[in-house]
Design a protein around this motif. Structure first.
Motif: not given
Length: 111
Positions: A58-84
Protein backbone atom coordinates in the motif's frame (compact mmCIF):
# COMPACT_ATOMS: atom_id res chain seq x y z
CA UNK A 1 16.90 -23.35 -13.76
CA UNK A 2 14.46 -23.83 -16.65
CA UNK A 3 14.17 -22.09 -19.98
CA UNK A 4 12.84 -18.54 -20.04
CA UNK A 5 9.67 -18.14 -22.11
CA UNK A 6 9.66 -14.75 -23.85
CA UNK A 7 6.44 -13.46 -25.41
CA UNK A 8 6.76 -11.46 -28.61
CA UNK A 9 4.39 -8.83 -30.00
CA UNK A 10 3.49 -8.36 -33.68
CA UNK A 11 3.56 -4.56 -33.55
CA UNK A 12 6.30 -2.44 -35.12
CA UNK A 13 6.52 0.20 -32.35
CA UNK A 14 7.73 -1.49 -29.19
CA UNK A 15 9.14 -0.74 -25.77
CA UNK A 16 12.05 -3.00 -24.85
CA UNK A 17 13.93 -3.43 -21.58
CA UNK A 18 16.76 -0.90 -21.46
CA UNK A 19 19.24 -3.52 -20.21
CA UNK A 20 18.52 -6.74 -22.07
CA UNK A 21 16.17 -5.48 -24.84
CA UNK A 22 13.45 -8.09 -24.28
CA UNK A 23 10.04 -6.87 -25.52
CA UNK A 24 7.98 -5.22 -22.75
CA UNK A 25 5.03 -3.48 -24.43
CA UNK A 26 3.54 -2.19 -27.65
CA UNK A 27 2.98 1.50 -28.31
CA UNK A 28 -0.68 0.54 -28.87
CA UNK A 29 -0.95 -0.22 -25.13
CA UNK A 30 -0.29 3.40 -24.08
CA UNK A 31 -3.25 4.87 -22.23
CA UNK A 32 -1.57 8.09 -21.06
CA UNK A 33 1.84 9.71 -21.31
CA UNK A 34 1.05 12.15 -18.49
CA UNK A 35 2.62 10.15 -15.66
CA UNK A 36 5.73 10.57 -13.54
CA UNK A 37 7.55 7.68 -11.91
CA UNK A 38 10.48 7.31 -9.54
CA UNK A 39 12.94 8.03 -12.36
CA UNK A 40 11.06 10.69 -14.36
CA UNK A 41 8.62 10.47 -17.26
CA UNK A 42 6.36 7.43 -17.42
CA UNK A 43 3.37 6.02 -19.33
CA UNK A 44 0.19 4.37 -18.14
CA UNK A 45 -0.08 1.10 -20.06
CA UNK A 46 -3.00 -1.23 -20.61
CA UNK A 47 -0.80 -4.31 -21.09
CA UNK A 48 2.82 -5.37 -20.65
CA UNK A 49 4.55 -8.68 -21.35
CA UNK A 50 7.68 -10.42 -20.12
CA UNK A 51 7.47 -8.97 -16.62
CA UNK A 52 7.27 -10.33 -13.09
CA UNK A 53 5.70 -8.61 -10.08
CA UNK A 54 6.72 -8.14 -6.49
CA UNK A 55 4.43 -8.43 -3.49
CA UNK A 56 1.65 -5.88 -3.24
CA UNK A 57 2.28 -2.86 -1.01
CA UNK A 58 0.00 0.00 0.00
CA UNK A 59 1.47 3.34 -1.09
CA UNK A 60 0.38 6.95 -0.84
CA UNK A 61 0.89 8.68 -4.20
CA UNK A 62 0.06 12.14 -5.54
CA UNK A 63 -3.41 11.07 -6.68
CA UNK A 64 -4.34 8.89 -3.69
CA UNK A 65 -3.69 5.62 -1.92
CA UNK A 66 -3.13 2.44 -3.91
CA UNK A 67 -2.11 -1.16 -3.53
CA UNK A 68 0.73 -1.53 -6.06
CA UNK A 69 3.25 -4.16 -7.16
CA UNK A 70 6.62 -3.32 -8.68
CA UNK A 71 7.16 -4.87 -12.11
CA UNK A 72 10.52 -6.20 -13.27
CA UNK A 73 11.86 -7.50 -16.57
CA UNK A 74 11.42 -11.29 -16.53
CA UNK A 75 14.77 -11.71 -18.27
CA UNK A 76 17.20 -9.46 -16.36
CA UNK A 77 15.05 -8.38 -13.36
CA UNK A 78 15.49 -4.63 -13.95
CA UNK A 79 12.82 -2.55 -12.20
CA UNK A 80 10.51 -1.19 -14.94
CA UNK A 81 7.65 0.43 -13.02
CA UNK A 82 4.57 -0.79 -11.17
CA UNK A 83 1.08 -2.24 -11.49
CA UNK A 84 -1.97 -0.71 -9.83
CA UNK A 85 -3.66 -3.59 -8.02
CA UNK A 86 -6.25 -1.54 -6.13
CA UNK A 87 -7.28 2.10 -5.98
CA UNK A 88 -8.91 3.25 -2.77
CA UNK A 89 -10.60 6.25 -4.38
CA UNK A 90 -13.57 5.70 -6.73
CA UNK A 91 -12.34 8.27 -9.25
CA UNK A 92 -9.03 6.38 -9.61
CA UNK A 93 -10.50 2.87 -10.11
CA UNK A 94 -9.73 3.07 -13.87
CA UNK A 95 -6.05 2.48 -12.98
CA UNK A 96 -6.69 -0.95 -11.43
CA UNK A 97 -4.92 -3.67 -13.38
CA UNK A 98 -2.95 -1.10 -15.39
CA UNK A 99 0.82 -0.55 -15.46
CA UNK A 100 3.13 2.44 -15.17
CA UNK A 101 6.21 2.00 -17.34
CA UNK A 102 9.25 4.13 -16.45
CA UNK A 103 10.54 5.55 -19.74
CA UNK A 104 14.12 5.84 -18.49
CA UNK A 105 14.13 2.05 -17.99
CA UNK A 106 13.06 1.10 -21.52
CA UNK A 107 14.11 1.82 -25.09
CA UNK A 108 11.82 2.47 -28.04
CA UNK A 109 12.17 0.40 -31.20
CA UNK A 110 10.53 1.14 -34.56
CA UNK A 111 9.39 4.71 -33.81
Amino acid sequence: MGLLFVESLPDQELFRCGLCEVVIASADAIMSTNFTGRFGAACLMDRVVNTTSSQTETKQMLTGTYDVSDIHCSSCQQLLGWRYDRAFSEDQKFKEGKYVLELSRVVKHGW
